[in-house]
Design a protein around this motif. Sequence first.
Motif, PDB file in Angstrom:
ATOM      1  N   GLU A 146       4.036   5.682  -5.468  1.00 22.46           N
ATOM      2  CA  GLU A 146       4.004   5.720  -6.925  1.00 22.46           C
ATOM      3  C   GLU A 146       3.068   6.812  -7.426  1.00 22.46           C
ATOM      4  O   GLU A 146       3.413   7.597  -8.301  1.00 22.46           O
ATOM      5  CB  GLU A 146       3.562   4.365  -7.476  1.00 22.46           C
ATOM      6  CG  GLU A 146       3.494   4.351  -8.989  1.00 22.46           C
ATOM      7  CD  GLU A 146       3.012   3.027  -9.556  1.00 22.46           C
ATOM      8  OE1 GLU A 146       2.736   2.107  -8.765  1.00 22.46           O
ATOM      9  OE2 GLU A 146       2.906   2.935 -10.794  1.00 22.46           O
ATOM     10  N   GLU A 195      -8.246   6.128  -4.915  1.00 26.69           N
ATOM     11  CA  GLU A 195      -8.514   5.264  -6.052  1.00 26.69           C
ATOM     12  C   GLU A 195      -7.271   4.465  -6.426  1.00 26.69           C
ATOM     13  O   GLU A 195      -7.353   3.295  -6.766  1.00 26.69           O
ATOM     14  CB  GLU A 195      -8.934   6.146  -7.227  1.00 26.69           C
ATOM     15  CG  GLU A 195      -9.937   5.512  -8.125  1.00 26.69           C
ATOM     16  CD  GLU A 195     -10.388   6.529  -9.147  1.00 26.69           C
ATOM     17  OE1 GLU A 195      -9.576   6.861 -10.025  1.00 26.69           O
ATOM     18  OE2 GLU A 195     -11.539   7.006  -9.049  1.00 26.69           O
ATOM     19  N   ALA A 196      -6.121   5.120  -6.339  1.00 30.65           N
ATOM     20  CA  ALA A 196      -4.885   4.451  -6.727  1.00 30.65           C
ATOM     21  C   ALA A 196      -4.487   3.378  -5.721  1.00 30.65           C
ATOM     22  O   ALA A 196      -3.878   2.384  -6.075  1.00 30.65           O
ATOM     23  CB  ALA A 196      -3.761   5.473  -6.878  1.00 30.65           C
ATOM     24  N   VAL A 197      -4.815   3.586  -4.477  1.00 29.84           N
ATOM     25  CA  VAL A 197      -4.338   2.693  -3.426  1.00 29.84           C
ATOM     26  C   VAL A 197      -5.337   1.584  -3.119  1.00 29.84           C
ATOM     27  O   VAL A 197      -4.974   0.431  -2.956  1.00 29.84           O
ATOM     28  CB  VAL A 197      -4.035   3.482  -2.145  1.00 29.84           C
ATOM     29  CG1 VAL A 197      -3.611   2.547  -1.037  1.00 29.84           C
ATOM     30  CG2 VAL A 197      -2.947   4.503  -2.415  1.00 29.84           C
ATOM     31  N   PHE A 198      -6.589   1.961  -3.020  1.00 30.84           N
ATOM     32  CA  PHE A 198      -7.640   0.974  -2.801  1.00 30.84           C
ATOM     33  C   PHE A 198      -8.452   0.967  -4.079  1.00 30.84           C
ATOM     34  O   PHE A 198      -8.690   1.990  -4.639  1.00 30.84           O
ATOM     35  CB  PHE A 198      -8.536   1.384  -1.641  1.00 30.84           C
ATOM     36  CG  PHE A 198      -7.779   1.914  -0.451  1.00 30.84           C
ATOM     37  CD1 PHE A 198      -7.116   1.060   0.385  1.00 30.84           C
ATOM     38  CD2 PHE A 198      -7.740   3.269  -0.196  1.00 30.84           C
ATOM     39  CE1 PHE A 198      -6.419   1.546   1.478  1.00 30.84           C
ATOM     40  CE2 PHE A 198      -7.044   3.763   0.894  1.00 30.84           C
ATOM     41  CZ  PHE A 198      -6.380   2.896   1.738  1.00 30.84           C
ATOM     42  N   GLY A 199      -8.894  -0.164  -4.535  1.00 29.42           N
ATOM     43  CA  GLY A 199      -9.678  -0.143  -5.768  1.00 29.42           C
ATOM     44  C   GLY A 199     -11.074   0.361  -5.498  1.00 29.42           C
ATOM     45  O   GLY A 199     -11.254   1.338  -4.811  1.00 29.42           O
ATOM     46  N   LEU A 200     -12.021  -0.314  -6.065  1.00 32.08           N
ATOM     47  CA  LEU A 200     -13.422  -0.017  -5.808  1.00 32.08           C
ATOM     48  C   LEU A 200     -13.928  -0.907  -4.691  1.00 32.08           C
ATOM     49  O   LEU A 200     -14.528  -0.460  -3.732  1.00 32.08           O
ATOM     50  CB  LEU A 200     -14.258  -0.337  -7.032  1.00 32.08           C
ATOM     51  CG  LEU A 200     -14.359   0.686  -8.138  1.00 32.08           C
ATOM     52  CD1 LEU A 200     -15.369   0.185  -9.140  1.00 32.08           C
ATOM     53  CD2 LEU A 200     -14.780   2.009  -7.563  1.00 32.08           C
ATOM     54  N   ARG A 241       0.820  -1.207   0.000  1.00 27.93           N
ATOM     55  CA  ARG A 241       0.000   0.000   0.000  1.00 27.93           C
ATOM     56  C   ARG A 241       0.855   1.259   0.000  1.00 27.93           C
ATOM     57  O   ARG A 241       0.544   2.242  -0.655  1.00 27.93           O
ATOM     58  CB  ARG A 241      -0.930   0.021   1.209  1.00 27.93           C
ATOM     59  CG  ARG A 241      -1.907  -1.140   1.235  1.00 27.93           C
ATOM     60  CD  ARG A 241      -3.317  -0.693   0.926  1.00 27.93           C
ATOM     61  NE  ARG A 241      -3.821  -1.440  -0.198  1.00 27.93           N
ATOM     62  CZ  ARG A 241      -4.979  -2.105  -0.220  1.00 27.93           C
ATOM     63  NH1 ARG A 241      -5.771  -2.113   0.813  1.00 27.93           N
ATOM     64  NH2 ARG A 241      -5.345  -2.738  -1.300  1.00 27.93           N
ATOM     65  N   LEU A 257       3.804   1.499  -1.189  1.00 28.69           N
ATOM     66  CA  LEU A 257       4.393   1.583  -2.522  1.00 28.69           C
ATOM     67  C   LEU A 257       3.426   2.260  -3.487  1.00 28.69           C
ATOM     68  O   LEU A 257       3.818   3.107  -4.302  1.00 28.69           O
ATOM     69  CB  LEU A 257       4.693   0.166  -3.009  1.00 28.69           C
ATOM     70  CG  LEU A 257       5.845  -0.003  -3.977  1.00 28.69           C
ATOM     71  CD1 LEU A 257       7.146   0.307  -3.267  1.00 28.69           C
ATOM     72  CD2 LEU A 257       5.883  -1.417  -4.523  1.00 28.69           C
ATOM     73  N   LEU A 258       2.156   1.920  -3.380  1.00 27.64           N
ATOM     74  CA  LEU A 258       1.148   2.502  -4.265  1.00 27.64           C
ATOM     75  C   LEU A 258       0.992   3.990  -4.009  1.00 27.64           C
ATOM     76  O   LEU A 258       0.856   4.781  -4.942  1.00 27.64           O
ATOM     77  CB  LEU A 258      -0.194   1.782  -4.073  1.00 27.64           C
ATOM     78  CG  LEU A 258      -0.242   0.354  -4.616  1.00 27.64           C
ATOM     79  CD1 LEU A 258      -1.494  -0.357  -4.142  1.00 27.64           C
ATOM     80  CD2 LEU A 258      -0.181   0.365  -6.130  1.00 27.64           C
TER      81      LEU A 258
END
Lengths: 224, 224
Positions: free
Chosen positions: A159, A176-181, A153, A155-156
């Motif tokens: 990034e 949105e980038a770290v957790f999806g939907l 997480r 790392l996301l």
Amino acid sequence: MRILLVEDEPELASALKTALRRHDMVVDHAASLLEAGDFAASESYDAILLDRQLPDGDGLTLVPKIRARGNATPVLVLTARSDTSDKVDGLDMGADDYLAKPFAFEELLARLRALLRRPANVQTQVIRAGDLAFDLGHREVLVRGEPLTLPRRELLVLEALLRRTGRMVQRSSLMEAVFGLDDEIQSNALDTHVSRLRRKLAEADAKVEINGVRGVGYLLREIS
Amino acid sequence: MRILLVEDEPELASALKTALRRHDMVVDHAASLLEAGDFAASESYDAILLDRQLPDGDGLTLVPKIRARGNATPVLVLTARSDTSDKVDGLDMGADDYLAKPFAFEELLARLRALLRRPANVQTQVIRAGDLAFDLGHREVLVRGEPLTLPRRELLVLEALLRRTGRMVQRSSLMEAVFGLDDEIQSNALDTHVSRLRRKLAEADAKVEINGVRGVGYLLREIS
DNA sequence: TGTTTCGCAATGCTTCTGCAATGTTGAGGG
DNA sequence: CCCTCAACATTGCAGAAGCATTGCGAAACA
């Protein structure tokens, strides 16, 4: 459309050249690595068709060379070898597509069209900021050459922030980038990750800083 | 990196999802064409992994649909059929790559990486005035390229004024832009925010000025 | 199965923000 | 021409909202 064809076998080269011309492409032909390097350096092509087995070495070695010069021309690699590890190597060295011989000319053409349709790939493989380098391909973070291992997480988060160094990244967009939907996160989990990431970046003395902006989001800055 | 995985076979879907997640990707899963269309429309992905055989039709038909909406997300098509004409169709319908089942996961990953090797920077609308640039999408204000962080309310004031640079903005309309409907503000809060904003713009030497007009409202002007 | 990572909640802290008090400005009337 | 008064400008303040940090149990991972 200008194509550079790198192929040492005269018969195949000639056939391809003719066939591509018939599809309104302008084709330059190189029969060796050396020649190909010269062509690629001096001219600008819309795509490069590259054979691996060349008299003076592996065609694939050409790719990092031209990429290092900032040239993002799409490269389609042709090869007799067709096992997976070869394909993976080829793609990871910066080639854009990979086609095993023997192939149907129609498929070559279709793949070529797909490559040409793609917007120019200018994205470098490695994003740098301060003393840190994020290798997108290998998903690895280096601080002055030393690896810094980070949980997924974090790392996301890093990034997403690095992709817009020095500029705002909205909280929602980070989420949105770290957790999806499907993840239904409703706590301050994002803040938590940012916090932990901050600590690690400071400990590693990465010369970057994550600033929070109330009501908007975060931004990553280089610090002297 | 956010991936939309469109695959109806639960076992494969689950395996892919896990494998992709292990490589630091955030994966959303759709099991049908319909679902996939919804996902693709409402969210933004860095790439779409698309199976052709879906319960409600050929996955490929999704590609022209999303392309028609101006969505250029790279699409990698997965399929059991592997003859050339199928591949050609797929690529020509706007897919960016095509992989025949069964495939080695490593190859899928490598091809995905090749597709993702492109800038993720989405362009958003920017309003300029004087030395200021307001990036509406990222809610960010830049003065000669340097970020200027502003609190939410001041940001709203600035946005409302910038949207009508050089022209009057009625007090009532500003109130609505800043406080919305629900807040019952009955003080001089608006004046307060304008004042604070003025100070910050002057400090940053943004080459813009906010003029008050008695009994009417405010307007933002560029100054030499 | 031991270890790492994750989400969550509690806590403390910073910044924001509406308000009111005070100063300033400007248009209209005397 | 000056006075008056209302509208606007500015600033300090206290309450509130948002963010940062940390420990903990559960889950994921190897």
